[in-house]
Design a protein around this motif. Structure first.
Motif, PDB file in Angstrom:
ATOM      1  N   GLN A  80       0.829  -1.209   0.000  1.00 48.80           N
ATOM      2  CA  GLN A  80       0.000   0.000   0.000  1.00 48.80           C
ATOM      3  C   GLN A  80       0.859   1.252   0.000  1.00 48.80           C
ATOM      4  OE1 GLN A  80      -2.602  -0.480   3.377  1.00 48.80           O
ATOM      5  NE2 GLN A  80      -3.703  -2.208   2.480  1.00 48.80           N
ATOM      6  N   ARG A  81       1.962   1.230   0.740  1.00 56.66           N
ATOM      7  CA  ARG A  81       2.839   2.404   0.819  1.00 56.66           C
ATOM      8  C   ARG A  81       3.518   2.729  -0.500  1.00 56.66           C
ATOM      9  NH1 ARG A  81       5.514   1.003   6.723  1.00 56.66           N
ATOM     10  NH2 ARG A  81       3.835   1.921   7.998  1.00 56.66           N
ATOM     11  N   ILE A  82       3.777   1.688  -1.317  1.00 58.18           N
ATOM     12  CA  ILE A  82       4.402   1.949  -2.615  1.00 58.18           C
ATOM     13  C   ILE A  82       3.366   2.145  -3.723  1.00 58.18           C
ATOM     14  CG2 ILE A  82       6.553   0.799  -1.983  1.00 58.18           C
ATOM     15  CD1 ILE A  82       5.648  -1.640  -3.586  1.00 58.18           C
ATOM     16  N   GLY A  83       2.081   2.249  -3.311  1.00 59.68           N
ATOM     17  CA  GLY A  83       1.051   2.650  -4.275  1.00 59.68           C
ATOM     18  C   GLY A  83       0.222   1.544  -4.872  1.00 59.68           C
ATOM     19  N   ILE A  84       0.236   0.346  -4.269  1.00 63.85           N
ATOM     20  CA  ILE A  84      -0.554  -0.779  -4.787  1.00 63.85           C
ATOM     21  C   ILE A  84      -1.765  -0.995  -3.895  1.00 63.85           C
ATOM     22  CG2 ILE A  84      -0.582  -3.245  -5.325  1.00 63.85           C
ATOM     23  CD1 ILE A  84       2.460  -3.060  -5.762  1.00 63.85           C
ATOM     24  N   SER A  85      -2.946  -0.905  -4.486  1.00 65.49           N
ATOM     25  CA  SER A  85      -4.197  -1.107  -3.748  1.00 65.49           C
ATOM     26  C   SER A  85      -4.969  -2.237  -4.414  1.00 65.49           C
ATOM     27  CB  SER A  85      -5.031   0.178  -3.760  1.00 65.49           C
ATOM     28  OG  SER A  85      -6.146   0.064  -2.928  1.00 65.49           O
ATOM     29  N   VAL A  86      -5.391  -3.229  -3.604  1.00 73.08           N
ATOM     30  CA  VAL A  86      -6.015  -4.443  -4.151  1.00 73.08           C
ATOM     31  C   VAL A  86      -7.418  -4.641  -3.588  1.00 73.08           C
ATOM     32  CG1 VAL A  86      -5.773  -6.929  -4.511  1.00 73.08           C
ATOM     33  CG2 VAL A  86      -3.721  -5.511  -4.275  1.00 73.08           C
ATOM     34  N   ILE A  87      -8.364  -4.894  -4.478  1.00 71.50           N
ATOM     35  CA  ILE A  87      -9.709  -5.324  -4.089  1.00 71.50           C
ATOM     36  C   ILE A  87      -9.777  -6.822  -4.374  1.00 71.50           C
ATOM     37  CG2 ILE A  87     -12.182  -5.072  -4.487  1.00 71.50           C
ATOM     38  CD1 ILE A  87     -11.478  -2.274  -5.679  1.00 71.50           C
ATOM     39  N   HIS A  88      -9.738  -7.625  -3.318  1.00 71.28           N
ATOM     40  CA  HIS A  88      -9.693  -9.074  -3.500  1.00 71.28           C
ATOM     41  C   HIS A  88     -11.080  -9.643  -3.759  1.00 71.28           C
ATOM     42  CE1 HIS A  88      -5.477  -9.455  -2.430  1.00 71.28           C
ATOM     43  NE2 HIS A  88      -5.684  -8.643  -1.406  1.00 71.28           N
ATOM     44  N   GLN A  89     -11.098 -10.813  -4.400  1.00 66.88           N
ATOM     45  CA  GLN A  89     -12.356 -11.510  -4.694  1.00 66.88           C
ATOM     46  C   GLN A  89     -13.097 -11.834  -3.400  1.00 66.88           C
ATOM     47  OE1 GLN A  89     -11.758 -14.974  -7.087  1.00 66.88           O
ATOM     48  NE2 GLN A  89     -13.913 -15.395  -7.350  1.00 66.88           N
ATOM     49  N   ARG A 162      -7.190   5.375  -1.472  1.00 67.70           N
ATOM     50  CA  ARG A 162      -5.806   5.327  -0.990  1.00 67.70           C
ATOM     51  C   ARG A 162      -4.804   6.062  -1.880  1.00 67.70           C
ATOM     52  NH1 ARG A 162      -6.353  -1.011   0.658  1.00 67.70           N
ATOM     53  NH2 ARG A 162      -7.026  -0.714   2.808  1.00 67.70           N
ATOM     54  N   ASN A 163      -5.302   6.715  -2.926  1.00 64.49           N
ATOM     55  CA  ASN A 163      -4.429   7.466  -3.841  1.00 64.49           C
ATOM     56  C   ASN A 163      -3.320   6.582  -4.412  1.00 64.49           C
ATOM     57  OD1 ASN A 163      -5.837   9.933  -3.434  1.00 64.49           O
ATOM     58  ND2 ASN A 163      -4.749  10.206  -1.496  1.00 64.49           N
ATOM     59  N   ALA A 164      -3.692   5.377  -4.796  1.00 63.53           N
ATOM     60  CA  ALA A 164      -2.727   4.417  -5.324  1.00 63.53           C
ATOM     61  C   ALA A 164      -2.357   4.755  -6.762  1.00 63.53           C
ATOM     62  CB  ALA A 164      -3.314   3.012  -5.246  1.00 63.53           C
ATOM     63  N   THR A 165      -1.184   4.295  -7.178  1.00 59.72           N
ATOM     64  CA  THR A 165      -0.786   4.419  -8.586  1.00 59.72           C
ATOM     65  C   THR A 165      -1.161   3.164  -9.366  1.00 59.72           C
ATOM     66  OG1 THR A 165       1.421   3.605  -8.002  1.00 59.72           O
ATOM     67  CG2 THR A 165       1.117   5.997  -8.105  1.00 59.72           C
ATOM     68  N   LEU A 166      -1.426   2.057  -8.630  1.00 60.12           N
ATOM     69  CA  LEU A 166      -1.873   0.815  -9.250  1.00 60.12           C
ATOM     70  C   LEU A 166      -3.031   0.269  -8.435  1.00 60.12           C
ATOM     71  CD1 LEU A 166      -1.535  -1.639 -11.207  1.00 60.12           C
ATOM     72  CD2 LEU A 166       0.071  -2.600  -9.532  1.00 60.12           C
ATOM     73  N   VAL A 167      -4.207   0.145  -9.063  1.00 63.72           N
ATOM     74  CA  VAL A 167      -5.387  -0.422  -8.408  1.00 63.72           C
ATOM     75  C   VAL A 167      -5.725  -1.747  -9.085  1.00 63.72           C
ATOM     76  CG1 VAL A 167      -7.838  -0.120  -7.888  1.00 63.72           C
ATOM     77  CG2 VAL A 167      -6.296   1.837  -7.745  1.00 63.72           C
ATOM     78  N   ILE A 168      -5.795  -2.806  -8.272  1.00 63.21           N
ATOM     79  CA  ILE A 168      -6.067  -4.147  -8.790  1.00 63.21           C
ATOM     80  C   ILE A 168      -7.447  -4.575  -8.312  1.00 63.21           C
ATOM     81  CG2 ILE A 168      -5.256  -6.533  -8.901  1.00 63.21           C
ATOM     82  CD1 ILE A 168      -2.479  -5.494  -8.065  1.00 63.21           C
ATOM     83  N   MET A 169      -8.300  -4.997  -9.234  1.00 62.90           N
ATOM     84  CA  MET A 169      -9.678  -5.374  -8.912  1.00 62.90           C
ATOM     85  C   MET A 169      -9.946  -6.805  -9.358  1.00 62.90           C
ATOM     86  SD  MET A 169     -11.765  -1.920  -9.961  1.00 62.90           S
ATOM     87  CE  MET A 169     -11.349  -0.334  -9.229  1.00 62.90           C
ATOM     88  N   ASP A 170     -10.246  -7.679  -8.389  1.00 64.94           N
ATOM     89  CA  ASP A 170     -10.512  -9.089  -8.678  1.00 64.94           C
ATOM     90  C   ASP A 170     -12.015  -9.347  -8.581  1.00 64.94           C
ATOM     91  OD1 ASP A 170     -10.285 -11.760  -9.152  1.00 64.94           O
ATOM     92  OD2 ASP A 170      -9.198 -12.263  -7.325  1.00 64.94           O
ATOM     93  N   ILE A 188     -13.479   3.761 -12.567  1.00 63.64           N
ATOM     94  CA  ILE A 188     -12.279   3.182 -13.186  1.00 63.64           C
ATOM     95  C   ILE A 188     -11.755   4.085 -14.296  1.00 63.64           C
ATOM     96  CG2 ILE A 188     -11.430   1.254 -14.585  1.00 63.64           C
ATOM     97  CD1 ILE A 188     -13.333  -0.562 -12.970  1.00 63.64           C
ATOM     98  N   ARG A 189     -12.672   4.621 -15.092  1.00 64.09           N
ATOM     99  CA  ARG A 189     -12.252   5.527 -16.169  1.00 64.09           C
ATOM    100  C   ARG A 189     -11.667   6.824 -15.608  1.00 64.09           C
ATOM    101  NH1 ARG A 189     -17.402   3.461 -18.541  1.00 64.09           N
ATOM    102  NH2 ARG A 189     -16.794   1.945 -20.149  1.00 64.09           N
ATOM    103  N   MET A 190     -12.193   7.264 -14.459  1.00 66.18           N
ATOM    104  CA  MET A 190     -11.628   8.444 -13.794  1.00 66.18           C
ATOM    105  C   MET A 190     -10.206   8.150 -13.322  1.00 66.18           C
ATOM    106  SD  MET A 190     -12.869  10.223 -10.238  1.00 66.18           S
ATOM    107  CE  MET A 190     -12.252   8.794  -9.319  1.00 66.18           C
ATOM    108  N   LEU A 191      -9.976   6.952 -12.778  1.00 64.71           N
ATOM    109  CA  LEU A 191      -8.636   6.550 -12.356  1.00 64.71           C
ATOM    110  C   LEU A 191      -7.681   6.544 -13.545  1.00 64.71           C
ATOM    111  CD1 LEU A 191      -9.513   3.575  -9.966  1.00 64.71           C
ATOM    112  CD2 LEU A 191      -8.661   5.824  -9.281  1.00 64.71           C
ATOM    113  N   LYS A 192      -8.145   6.021 -14.671  1.00 64.91           N
ATOM    114  CA  LYS A 192      -7.326   6.003 -15.882  1.00 64.91           C
ATOM    115  C   LYS A 192      -6.958   7.425 -16.317  1.00 64.91           C
ATOM    116  CE  LYS A 192      -7.594   4.928 -20.811  1.00 64.91           C
ATOM    117  NZ  LYS A 192      -8.394   4.334 -21.902  1.00 64.91           N
ATOM    118  N   LYS A 193      -7.946   8.314 -16.269  1.00 62.69           N
ATOM    119  CA  LYS A 193      -7.720   9.715 -16.639  1.00 62.69           C
ATOM    120  C   LYS A 193      -6.670  10.360 -15.740  1.00 62.69           C
ATOM    121  CE  LYS A 193     -10.356  13.885 -17.760  1.00 62.69           C
ATOM    122  NZ  LYS A 193     -11.701  14.534 -17.715  1.00 62.69           N
TER     123      LYS A 193
END
Length: 501
Positions: A80-89, A162-170, A188-193
């Motif tokens: 999380q501190r390095i910018g990875i945020s995960v939504i697990h299944q 969390r202001n992540a640079t990488l958001v992972i959605m499962d 998601i499109r807002m995050l891409k923008k």
């Protein structure tokens, strides 16, 4: 123009579990401002891969590069501190904390020097986090008391905040309504923008093709191919996933439907549903449709005895029955696949074999002892029929993929020779190949005289597999459609406009 550098690059990532090679030399790059979809059959390795990126699992070998520099992700907090945020299944919210406590976990606002948590500020923060997603959920509500869809949206809101640079959605849409899915896609499109990289895992190919810029197909722990979404269609993706084309997807064939075997009369459990009446015939697949929150799940749970209803009658084979518990329902020949397989459908710490045989242990016992030969044979039969990918039938169920766990729940009711199956979202979390197999199993089951009540949020599924469709709106039956007259438009009209029937 400068070439884009990947936010995260995976090089030759491998991971194994006892008896299972989950990932083998996987190399992928994910770029800022890009929506990259991961697809594949159950057990292909998608969830394992994202759990390695989120540091839930440790890789056995390979390298991970973050912004060009090799990085050993130590734990979930480090990720999380390095910018990875995960939504697990499987949602990671804490059920005994409130919505606002989950949203502010680890960054709770404090009251000056006292160090006490500032609940008033926390409440405002939670509302501000949920507002962009259009959520009107009480910040003080406990997670355990929320509906599955609301829990899913809180999980999504927490990850996005969390202001992540990488958001992972499962599988983020697995429990959402069409309105909530639209809101999620906009987010998601807002995050891409905003130049965020999004990794999107889904079994729903129409979602992937609508949303993704790039698509990677995985099979048996390896990358099969990566292609631009504009160059793909469902046939190309399915063929890449399973190595062949799937024809006659629903495999619906004409069959003889017999007399009424189950009647529900004026079933009521206020405020969830009232005056619910319909019947089920021998050899029939009866679909139940409706928007999220309409009361579909609550109705089938009450029929099975999981929840008590206030008034009404259940008539089974012409006789009034009082189903006070699931134990009584099983004894009457009913089986139930609940919406939440992990919480209510499986014993995760038990083996595949023991889960499949569980409802039938008593009826197949010999002088009070477990019939081990029957247990082994029936487990082998249904792991083969449902193509459950497991190293052995003694493997602990929690180590299998979500889709394979779903198949185990279905297998135990087939093995129990239940005469009526109540299936709540039976293909949720199952890949296209497994869905096709599931539909074939359902058709064969009803052809042999079994009957099914199936709750589903997927209209094409209901139209393709059901003989009749009961539509529920706000806890009431708004219409019952025969297979020949049912269309998506008619179902949605009934689901959103209450009519007396």
């Amino acid at each position: 123009m400068m070439e884009k550098k990947p936010i995260i690059e995976l090089v030759n990532i491998s991971k194994s579990f006892p008896g299972v090679q989950a990932l083998k030399d996987v190399s992928l790059s994910f770029y800022p401002g890009e929506i990259h979809a991961l697809i594949g059959e159950n057990g292909a390795g998608k969830t394992t891969l994202i759990k390695i990126m989120g540091s839930v699992y440790k890789k056995d070998s390979g390298q991970i590069y973050i912004n060009g520099e090799e990085c050993e992700i130590k734990d979930v907090i480090h990720a999380q501190r390095i910018g990875i945020s995960v939504i697990h299944q499987e949602l990671s919210l804490i059920p005994d904390l409130s919505v606002m406590e989950n949203l502010c976990l680890g960054k709770e606002p404090r009251l000056g020097r006292s160090g006490f948590i500032d609940k008033s500020t926390m409440r405002k923060i939670a509302r501000n986090i949920m507002k962009p997603l259009g959520l009107n959920i009480n910040p003080d509500a406990y997670i355990r008391n929320l509906k599955t869809a609301d829990r899913q949206m809180v999980e999504i809101a927490r990850a996005v905040s969390r202001n992540a640079t990488l958001v992972i959605m499962d599988e983020p849409t697995s429990s959402l309504s069409s309105r909530e899915i639209t809101t999620l896609f906009d987010t998601i499109r807002m995050l891409k923008k905003n130049n965020v990289s999004v990794i999107y895992v889904s079994h729903i190919l129409s979602e992937v093709l609508t949303l993704a810029d790039k698509i990677t197909v995985m099979r048996d722990g390896c990358v099969v191919r990566t292609l631009d979404a504009c160059d793909a269609d469902e046939n190309i993706l399915v063929k890449s996933m399973v190595g062949r084309e799937i024809k006659d997807y629903f495999s619906k064939k004409e069959k003889e439907i017999g007399d009424v075997i189950l009647e529900v009369r004026n079933l009521t459990r206020e405020p969830l549903f009232s005056d619910i009446s319909f019947n089920l015939r021998k050899g029939e697949i009866l679909g139940i449709s409706g928007l999220v929150g309409a009361g579909r799940t609550e109705i089938v749970r009450s029929i099975f005895g999981s929840d008590k209803f206030e008034s009404g009658e259940i008539i089974l084979w012409g006789k009034k029955v009082n189903i006070q518990s699931p134990h009584k329902a099983i004894g009457l020949g009913l089986g139930f696949l609940p919406e939440d397989r992990k919480l209510e459908g499986l014993i995760l710490e038990a083996s595949v074999r023991h889960n499949i045989s569980l409802p039938s242990i008593k009826s197949t016992a010999r002088i009070g002892f477990v019939n081990n030969k029957w247990e082994i044979d029936i487990c082998k039969e249904y792991t083969n029929k449902l193509k459950i990918h497991t190293p052995s039938n003694n493997t602990i169920s929690k180590y299998l993929s979500g889709g394979n766990q779903q198949k185990i729940v279905v297998a135990k009711w087939f093995a129990a020779f239940s005469k009526i199956l109540l299936l709540d979202e039976p293909t949720k979390g199952i890949d296209v190949n497994a869905k096709s197999e599931m539909y074939s199993l359902m058709n064969n089951y009803t052809k042999d005289g079994g009957s099914i009540i199936m709750v589903s949020s997927e209209l094409p599924e209901l139209l393709g597999i059901a003989d009749r469709i009961v539509v529920i709106r706000q806890g009431k039956v708004s219409g019952i459609l025969e297979r020949k007259e049912a269309t998506e438009e008619k179902i949605m009209m009934l689901a959103s406009t209450l009519k007396n029937t």
